[in-house]
Enzyme design. Structure first.
Site, mmCIF file in Angstrom:
data_model
loop_
_atom_site.group_PDB
_atom_site.id
_atom_site.type_symbol
_atom_site.label_atom_id
_atom_site.label_comp_id
_atom_site.label_asym_id
_atom_site.label_seq_id
_atom_site.Cartn_x
_atom_site.Cartn_y
_atom_site.Cartn_z
ATOM 1 N N GLY A 117 7.266 0.900 1.709
ATOM 2 C CA GLY A 117 6.946 0.589 3.095
ATOM 3 C C GLY A 117 6.901 1.876 3.902
ATOM 4 C CE LYS A 118 7.012 7.481 5.362
ATOM 5 N NZ LYS A 118 8.054 8.043 4.490
#
Length: 428
Positions: A117-118
């Site tokens: 994720g980011k």
């Protein structure tokens, strides 16, 4: 707001060497070296979802400004999404998707039970007061509350954010949930469930990767010269450890430029960016250089530890280092990688070298679940063990298939992800 990726995913600009363009090119290349179903590769080219939210902020003068925030969730076949939140003016959906892909590979290379994720907010953190940063962070936590959680998606610090940011984020989330939930983020201060050694971990793992690479190529660390672009948390900790282990660090830089001493710098006496912002050029040194020039120094090891896309097709032929160890995320563009490979310059990729951050984040997550804190000594010992295991896994692919280090790391990651996807199946 949550819409299917096909409706919301941006069209990457092929000329910009964006994180997304580079990540997809690297995936396609790695897929040629491993027996993985084409359907799995196609699924991995796209995020599960990309959240885009409006984050209103009341400024100190009473005016209201609205910023745009993002959270890309790439793949969770091996566990919750995991990755940083960055505050930077150039944060966008394209960047977040590409970086979330790298987080998927990084977690798989390290064999951690996480996916990628980011996220972040398109804002210049230097333009915010501490009070404004707190209010912005708490509102961002509220906007993301329904897509994050300790078993769903676990953010962490990144560019422009730190342990205090994570403390505010965790507190805002916990207040809305009605109970203290330290495991919703990692990278917190130890007093509220953070892990000792988390902030230093990406730099420590970069130093470990450099040490192992120097040894792999039959060199002695005590006869090794090192240049480090970026003297923030990653670069400074890597430089100090390598100096402690016997290497000679001859150049370091911050946003304003670099200092160079062919006889070696005393990096322990140079304040990091966190300790004293932009202090590098204030140090006494025989020579000052630009951030472009430090990349072209004739050294044994170059560690780009500042920002992405600094080694490009324009300067790859001018890189004089014998070995590159990536401390930053995505410092080498895809075309530059090909040039360096042709020149025979080994590149230890970011998804292995700087993976100490997510590894110690995993340790922190475990500590939060069990409500039992580890000592700094145990954290560093566990990180060393995980890094050496990952190094050995990647090295075996390098030797067995005569691959570059980046391709070998991707083979390790893709093999693990593909096995998980095939085992779980596609439903419905």
């Amino acid at each position: 707001m949550s819409t299917p990726p096909s409706q919301q995913e941006p069209e990457p600009d092929e000329e910009r060497n964006s994180a997304l363009v580079t990540a997809r090119r690297q995936l396609d290349r790695a897929a040629t070296h491993v027996d993985v179903d084409e359907g799995v590769i196609e699924r991995l080219k796209h995020p599960t979802r990309i959240e885009q939210v409006s984050v209103p902020l009341e400024r100190e003068d009473g005016s209201v400004e609205v910023f745009t925030g993002y959270r890309a969730q790439h793949d969770d076949v091996r566990g919750p999404y995991k990755g940083g939140l960055r505050y930077h003016p150039e944060v966008n959906a394209d960047e977040c998707i590409g970086l979330s892909m790298w987080m998927t590979w990084k977690c798989a290379v390290m064999d951690l039970p996480f996916g990628g994720g980011k996220g972040g907010i398109a804002v210049d953190p230097k333009s915010l007061s501490d009070e404004e940063t707190e209010r912005l962070t708490r509102r961002f936590a509220e906007e993301l509350r329904y897509v994050i959680g300790p078993t769903t998606d676990v953010p962490a610090p990144d560019m422009g954010t730190d342990a205090q940011t994570m403390a505010w984020f965790m507190d805002a989330y916990s207040m809305q949930q009605g109970e203290t939930i330290p495991g919703v983020v990692t990278g917190k201060p130890p007093v509220i469930g953070g892990s000792y050694g988390r902030e230093e971990a990406p730099g420590r793992s970069t130093a470990i990767a450099a040490r192992e690479a120097v040894d792999y190529y039959d060199r002695d660390l005590s006869d090794t010269t090192v240049a480090v672009q970026g003297f923030g948390s990653v670069g400074a900790n890597a430089a100090r450890l390598l100096e402690e282990w016997g290497a000679t660090v001859v150049a370091v830089s911050d946003v304003n430029g670099a200092i160079y001493d062919p006889n070696g710098l005393d990096v322990g006496s140079i304040p990091t960016h966190d300790e004293e912002p932009e202090a590098v050029l204030e140090q006494n040194a025989p020579e000052t250089l630009s951030n472009e020039e430090i990349l072209e120094l004739d050294v044994d090891v170059l560690i780009p530890a500042a920002v992405g896309n600094v080694i490009t097709a324009d300067n790859a032929d001018d890189i004089a280092a014998d070995l590159i160890v990536e401390g930053a995320n995505g410092p080498t563009t895809f075309p530059a990688d090909a040039i360096l490979e042709e020149r025979g310059v080994p590149v230890i990729p970011d998804i292995l070298a700087n993976a100490g951050g997510v590894t110690v984040s995993y340790f922190e997550w475990l500590q939060d679940i069990n409500r039992r804190q580890w000592s700094l000594e145990r954290v560093n010992e566990e990180l060393e063990e995980h890094m050496l295991e990952a190094w050995a896994d990647v090295r075996r692919e390098v030797e067995a298939k005569e691959l570059t280090w980046r391709d070998a790391a991707y083979v390790v990651a893709l093999s693990r992800i593909a096995e998980a996807k095939e085992t779980r199946g596609l439903w419905p």
